[in-house]
Scaffold this motif. Structure first.
Motif, PDB file in Angstrom:
ATOM      1  N   GLU A 119      19.861  26.372  69.917  1.00  0.00           N
ATOM      2  CA  GLU A 119      20.290  25.500  71.014  1.00  0.00           C
ATOM      3  C   GLU A 119      21.736  25.054  70.800  1.00  0.00           C
ATOM      4  OE1 GLU A 119      20.668  23.875  74.260  1.00  0.00           O
ATOM      5  OE2 GLU A 119      18.582  24.501  73.945  1.00  0.00           O
ATOM      6  N   ASN A 120      22.535  25.136  71.854  1.00  0.00           N
ATOM      7  CA  ASN A 120      23.948  24.732  71.790  1.00  0.00           C
ATOM      8  C   ASN A 120      24.154  23.246  72.074  1.00  0.00           C
ATOM      9  OD1 ASN A 120      24.891  27.344  71.199  1.00  0.00           O
ATOM     10  ND2 ASN A 120      24.752  27.892  73.357  1.00  0.00           N
ATOM     11  N   ASP A 121      23.146  22.588  72.584  1.00  0.00           N
ATOM     12  CA  ASP A 121      23.219  21.170  72.933  1.00  0.00           C
ATOM     13  C   ASP A 121      22.464  20.378  71.860  1.00  0.00           C
ATOM     14  OD1 ASP A 121      23.147  18.655  74.125  1.00  0.00           O
ATOM     15  OD2 ASP A 121      21.711  19.247  75.679  1.00  0.00           O
ATOM     16  N   TRP A 122      23.172  19.506  71.150  1.00  0.00           N
ATOM     17  CA  TRP A 122      22.553  18.747  70.059  1.00  0.00           C
ATOM     18  C   TRP A 122      21.411  17.866  70.539  1.00  0.00           C
ATOM     19  CZ3 TRP A 122      22.965  20.351  65.387  1.00  0.00           C
ATOM     20  CH2 TRP A 122      24.115  21.028  64.976  1.00  0.00           C
ATOM     21  N   GLN A 123      21.530  17.309  71.728  1.00  0.00           N
ATOM     22  CA  GLN A 123      20.464  16.459  72.274  1.00  0.00           C
ATOM     23  C   GLN A 123      19.183  17.287  72.477  1.00  0.00           C
ATOM     24  OE1 GLN A 123      20.488  13.062  72.840  1.00  0.00           O
ATOM     25  NE2 GLN A 123      18.324  13.312  73.263  1.00  0.00           N
ATOM     26  N   GLN A 124      19.325  18.467  73.055  1.00  0.00           N
ATOM     27  CA  GLN A 124      18.158  19.327  73.269  1.00  0.00           C
ATOM     28  C   GLN A 124      17.596  19.816  71.938  1.00  0.00           C
ATOM     29  OE1 GLN A 124      16.406  19.965  76.167  1.00  0.00           O
ATOM     30  NE2 GLN A 124      14.980  20.819  74.684  1.00  0.00           N
ATOM     31  N   SER A 125      18.477  20.117  71.007  1.00  0.00           N
ATOM     32  CA  SER A 125      18.036  20.516  69.672  1.00  0.00           C
ATOM     33  C   SER A 125      17.176  19.414  69.049  1.00  0.00           C
ATOM     34  CB  SER A 125      19.252  20.802  68.792  1.00  0.00           C
ATOM     35  OG  SER A 125      18.857  21.172  67.502  1.00  0.00           O
ATOM     36  N   ALA A 126      17.631  18.178  69.169  1.00  0.00           N
ATOM     37  CA  ALA A 126      16.868  17.044  68.638  1.00  0.00           C
ATOM     38  C   ALA A 126      15.516  16.911  69.333  1.00  0.00           C
ATOM     39  CB  ALA A 126      17.673  15.753  68.774  1.00  0.00           C
ATOM     40  N   GLU A 127      15.464  17.191  70.626  1.00  0.00           N
ATOM     41  CA  GLU A 127      14.189  17.113  71.356  1.00  0.00           C
ATOM     42  C   GLU A 127      13.184  18.129  70.818  1.00  0.00           C
ATOM     43  OE1 GLU A 127      13.253  14.721  73.488  1.00  0.00           O
ATOM     44  OE2 GLU A 127      15.211  13.851  73.032  1.00  0.00           O
ATOM     45  N   TYR A 128      13.634  19.356  70.588  1.00  0.00           N
ATOM     46  CA  TYR A 128      12.747  20.362  69.992  1.00  0.00           C
ATOM     47  C   TYR A 128      12.248  19.892  68.633  1.00  0.00           C
ATOM     48  CZ  TYR A 128      14.212  23.966  73.387  1.00  0.00           C
ATOM     49  OH  TYR A 128      14.449  24.690  74.517  1.00  0.00           O
ATOM     50  N   LEU A 129      13.143  19.343  67.837  1.00  0.00           N
ATOM     51  CA  LEU A 129      12.776  18.895  66.491  1.00  0.00           C
ATOM     52  C   LEU A 129      11.834  17.700  66.525  1.00  0.00           C
ATOM     53  CD1 LEU A 129      16.251  19.362  64.834  1.00  0.00           C
ATOM     54  CD2 LEU A 129      14.174  20.648  64.279  1.00  0.00           C
ATOM     55  N   LYS A 130      12.033  16.781  67.462  1.00  0.00           N
ATOM     56  CA  LYS A 130      11.127  15.629  67.569  1.00  0.00           C
ATOM     57  C   LYS A 130       9.721  16.085  67.950  1.00  0.00           C
ATOM     58  CE  LYS A 130      14.009  13.080  70.119  1.00  0.00           C
ATOM     59  NZ  LYS A 130      14.541  11.953  70.910  1.00  0.00           N
ATOM     60  N   LYS A 131       9.641  17.079  68.825  1.00  0.00           N
ATOM     61  CA  LYS A 131       8.328  17.623  69.206  1.00  0.00           C
ATOM     62  C   LYS A 131       7.682  18.294  67.989  1.00  0.00           C
ATOM     63  CE  LYS A 131       5.049  18.598  71.978  1.00  0.00           C
ATOM     64  NZ  LYS A 131       4.078  17.551  72.215  1.00  0.00           N
ATOM     65  N   ALA A 132       8.466  19.063  67.239  1.00  0.00           N
ATOM     66  CA  ALA A 132       7.947  19.698  66.025  1.00  0.00           C
ATOM     67  C   ALA A 132       7.484  18.644  65.015  1.00  0.00           C
ATOM     68  CB  ALA A 132       9.018  20.602  65.407  1.00  0.00           C
ATOM     69  N   LEU A 133       8.241  17.561  64.903  1.00  0.00           N
ATOM     70  CA  LEU A 133       7.887  16.484  63.979  1.00  0.00           C
ATOM     71  C   LEU A 133       6.561  15.833  64.371  1.00  0.00           C
ATOM     72  CD1 LEU A 133       8.723  14.787  61.538  1.00  0.00           C
ATOM     73  CD2 LEU A 133      10.042  13.339  63.103  1.00  0.00           C
ATOM     74  N   GLN A 134       6.360  15.624  65.661  1.00  0.00           N
ATOM     75  CA  GLN A 134       5.080  15.061  66.133  1.00  0.00           C
ATOM     76  C   GLN A 134       3.913  15.941  65.723  1.00  0.00           C
ATOM     77  OE1 GLN A 134       5.731  14.850  70.368  1.00  0.00           O
ATOM     78  NE2 GLN A 134       6.241  12.671  70.306  1.00  0.00           N
ATOM     79  N   ILE A 135       4.072  17.245  65.879  1.00  0.00           N
ATOM     80  CA  ILE A 135       3.004  18.175  65.517  1.00  0.00           C
ATOM     81  C   ILE A 135       2.785  18.169  64.004  1.00  0.00           C
ATOM     82  CG2 ILE A 135       2.281  20.601  65.532  1.00  0.00           C
ATOM     83  CD1 ILE A 135       4.013  20.882  68.141  1.00  0.00           C
ATOM     84  N   CYS A 136       3.868  18.158  63.252  1.00  0.00           N
ATOM     85  CA  CYS A 136       3.772  18.159  61.786  1.00  0.00           C
ATOM     86  C   CYS A 136       2.992  16.966  61.260  1.00  0.00           C
ATOM     87  CB  CYS A 136       5.161  18.174  61.163  1.00  0.00           C
ATOM     88  SG  CYS A 136       5.934  19.787  61.166  1.00  0.00           S
TER      89      CYS A 136
END
Length: 166
Positions: A93-110
């Motif tokens: 992802e080229n947009d840091w905000q969107q990158s963080a959104e993907y990571l927050k979703k991954a963190l919730q699952i983790c």
């Protein structure tokens, strides 16, 4: 099968050939299984990882999004493969905000599927800290760097303990 043939290509940086093998494997799997099959998702994932390094287009992101949709449909949300796909999406992802959104979703699952000191959680906290740092959200970045450090210390201690017990 083409999918397994390219291991040497990774090490020798024959990206074009490796991508060609993965693209062929993807086409074979699409013809054999149709769009909604885990082997097809894996082919999308592997091709995307090569494209991430080798290609400058957004095809890697397109492949990862297809991979994610297939995996979600078959595996459901709370699965390690969903986490790895979200983490890879954050990497392309080229947009840091969107990158963080993907990571927050991954963190919730983790937090549902792993214990609190899992190495996947370490990687996600580290990557989230980087994303927040790039967005100049320093308090959030520090929070995630500290969480990553705590996990790293625990994992390192566990490895040392295992090493000394053998």
């Amino acid at each position: 099968m083409y999918d397994d043939k390219n291991f040497d290509d990774y090490e020798n940086f024959e990206w074009e050939k490796a991508l060609e093998y993965h693209e062929k494997a993807l086409q074979i799997r699409l013809a054999a299984y149709g769009e909604n099959h885990l082997d097809v998702a894996e082919s999308y994932f592997k091709a995307a990882k090569i494209l991430e390094i080798y290609d400058t287009t957004d095809k890697d992101k397109e492949y990862l999004e297809k991979c994610l949709q297939i995996r979600l449909g078959i595996l459901g949300e709370n699965h390690p493969d969903i986490v790895s796909t979200l983490r890879e999406l954050s990497n392309v992802e080229n947009d840091w905000q969107q990158s963080a959104e993907y990571l927050k979703k991954a963190l919730q699952i983790c937090t549902v599927i792993y214990d609190e000191n899992n190495s996947e959680l370490f990687a996600i906290h580290r990557n989230l800290a980087t994303a927040y740092n790039m967005m100049e959200m320093n308090e959030d970045a520090l929070e995630h760097y500290l969480k990553a450090l705590k996990i790293l210390k625990w994992v390192t201690l566990k490895i040392k303990t295992l090493h000394h017990s053998n």
